[in-house]
Motif scaffolding. Structure first.
Motif, mmCIF file in Angstrom:
data_model
loop_
_atom_site.group_PDB
_atom_site.id
_atom_site.type_symbol
_atom_site.label_atom_id
_atom_site.label_comp_id
_atom_site.label_asym_id
_atom_site.label_seq_id
_atom_site.Cartn_x
_atom_site.Cartn_y
_atom_site.Cartn_z
ATOM 1 N N ALA A 3 0.839 -1.212 0.000
ATOM 2 C CA ALA A 3 0.000 0.000 0.000
ATOM 3 C C ALA A 3 0.867 1.252 0.000
ATOM 4 O O ALA A 3 0.546 2.236 -0.690
ATOM 5 N N ARG A 4 1.942 1.211 0.750
ATOM 6 C CA ARG A 4 2.848 2.366 0.807
ATOM 7 C C ARG A 4 3.463 2.646 -0.568
ATOM 8 O O ARG A 4 3.530 3.791 -1.018
ATOM 9 N N ILE A 5 3.889 1.599 -1.248
ATOM 10 C CA ILE A 5 4.466 1.748 -2.585
ATOM 11 C C ILE A 5 3.410 2.283 -3.558
ATOM 12 O O ILE A 5 3.667 3.208 -4.332
ATOM 13 N N ALA A 6 2.205 1.712 -3.505
ATOM 14 C CA ALA A 6 1.129 2.155 -4.407
ATOM 15 C C ALA A 6 0.734 3.602 -4.130
ATOM 16 O O ALA A 6 0.526 4.386 -5.066
ATOM 17 N N ASP A 7 0.633 3.967 -2.863
ATOM 18 C CA ASP A 7 0.287 5.350 -2.519
ATOM 19 C C ASP A 7 1.353 6.324 -3.009
ATOM 20 O O ASP A 7 1.042 7.410 -3.507
ATOM 21 N N THR A 8 2.601 5.929 -2.878
ATOM 22 C CA THR A 8 3.697 6.784 -3.350
ATOM 23 C C THR A 8 3.653 6.921 -4.871
ATOM 24 O O THR A 8 3.852 8.016 -5.410
ATOM 25 N N SER A 36 13.538 -4.393 -1.601
ATOM 26 C CA SER A 36 12.227 -4.397 -0.955
ATOM 27 C C SER A 36 11.116 -4.223 -1.996
ATOM 28 O O SER A 36 10.088 -4.902 -1.942
ATOM 29 N N PHE A 37 11.349 -3.319 -2.951
ATOM 30 C CA PHE A 37 10.354 -3.129 -4.017
ATOM 31 C C PHE A 37 10.140 -4.432 -4.775
ATOM 32 O O PHE A 37 9.022 -4.892 -4.960
ATOM 33 N N PHE A 41 6.825 -6.428 -5.832
ATOM 34 C CA PHE A 41 6.342 -6.209 -7.198
ATOM 35 C C PHE A 41 7.446 -6.504 -8.207
ATOM 36 O O PHE A 41 8.622 -6.279 -7.923
ATOM 37 N N GLN A 42 7.038 -6.917 -9.411
ATOM 38 C CA GLN A 42 8.009 -7.155 -10.478
ATOM 39 C C GLN A 42 8.373 -5.852 -11.191
ATOM 40 O O GLN A 42 9.508 -5.699 -11.640
ATOM 41 N N VAL A 47 2.419 -2.658 -9.788
ATOM 42 C CA VAL A 47 1.927 -1.777 -8.719
ATOM 43 C C VAL A 47 0.568 -1.209 -9.119
ATOM 44 O O VAL A 47 -0.369 -1.184 -8.323
ATOM 45 N N VAL A 48 0.466 -0.769 -10.369
ATOM 46 C CA VAL A 48 -0.805 -0.221 -10.874
ATOM 47 C C VAL A 48 -1.896 -1.285 -10.789
ATOM 48 O O VAL A 48 -3.009 -1.011 -10.325
ATOM 49 N N GLU A 49 -1.596 -2.502 -11.225
ATOM 50 C CA GLU A 49 -2.574 -3.591 -11.179
ATOM 51 C C GLU A 49 -2.995 -3.900 -9.742
ATOM 52 O O GLU A 49 -4.175 -4.108 -9.468
ATOM 53 N N TRP A 50 -2.042 -3.939 -8.843
ATOM 54 C CA TRP A 50 -2.358 -4.220 -7.435
ATOM 55 C C TRP A 50 -3.264 -3.132 -6.869
ATOM 56 O O TRP A 50 -4.247 -3.419 -6.190
ATOM 57 N N TYR A 51 -2.921 -1.878 -7.153
ATOM 58 C CA TYR A 51 -3.729 -0.761 -6.664
ATOM 59 C C TYR A 51 -5.152 -0.848 -7.219
ATOM 60 O O TYR A 51 -6.124 -0.659 -6.493
ATOM 61 N N GLN A 52 -5.265 -1.176 -8.494
ATOM 62 C CA GLN A 52 -6.590 -1.283 -9.099
ATOM 63 C C GLN A 52 -7.387 -2.421 -8.462
ATOM 64 O O GLN A 52 -8.580 -2.277 -8.213
#
Length: 178
Positions: A3-8, A36-37, A41-42, A47-52
């Motif tokens: 969530a932190r990565i997606a929010d950023t 860590s990234f 995520f690959q 990240v976009v797909e996860w957020y969606q």
């Protein structure tokens, strides 16, 4: 962490195009390591797909709690317009076709869950129902993207039209004329 990565990423998208954001820039903004990234995520697209997926899950939950189909659909339209800037940024990327497909699949999943959760009076074979859902998902995405590109869209009118269309108040039939 996801969530932190997606929010950023969403914050970066407010000022920069998706195609110009690098993993290095994202990890620096998150203050995390590349390792860590890549553990989560690959690539940025994932990240976009996860957020969606997360946003879709929330939309489904809200819709299933709505008192009617109309309120459920109206809520999704308004929610989409709340993310107007983000969607516009994603659609402006070189991955537009990928984004459209992601949005269409998300809408398709949303409609399937809405039908299952609200116990719709839908009649037809499973294949026919899937065809209608697929057709509606592509149509809804097209209409929403078109409205998002308008300078001053009438969100209420769009929500009303989509509700009327999806609940069967608007229908049409092609008839052969002999």
């Amino acid at each position: 962490m996801k969530a932190r990565i997606a929010d950023t990423l969403n914050e970066l998208l407010e000022h920069k195009e998706l195609d110009k954001i690098t993993v290095k820039e994202l990890v620096d903004a998150c203050n995390i390591s590349r390792q860590s990234f890549y553990y989560h995520f690959q690539d940025i697209m994932e990240v976009v797909e996860w957020y969606q997926d997360q946003a879709l899950r929330q939309s489904i939950e809200k819709s299933l709690a709505a008192p009617s189909y109309k309120e459920a659909i109206r809520g999704v339209v308004y929610e989409t317009f709340q993310h107007r800037q983000l969607i516009s940024q994603l659609m402006a990327s070189q991955r537009r076709k990928e984004m459209e497909l992601l949005f269409s699949r998300a809408v398709q999943t949303y409609l399937q869950e809405l039908l299952r959760g609200k116990g719709a009076g839908v009649y037809g074979s499973p294949e026919d129902i899937e065809t209608v859902i697929s057709f509606c998902s592509f149509g809804l995405v097209g209409m929403m993207l078109s409205a998002l590109n308008q300078k001053n869209p009438d969100v209420d009118a769009l929500a009303n039209q989509l509700c009327r269309l999806l609940t069967g108040e608007i229908t049409f039939h092609f008839a052969d004329r002999a």
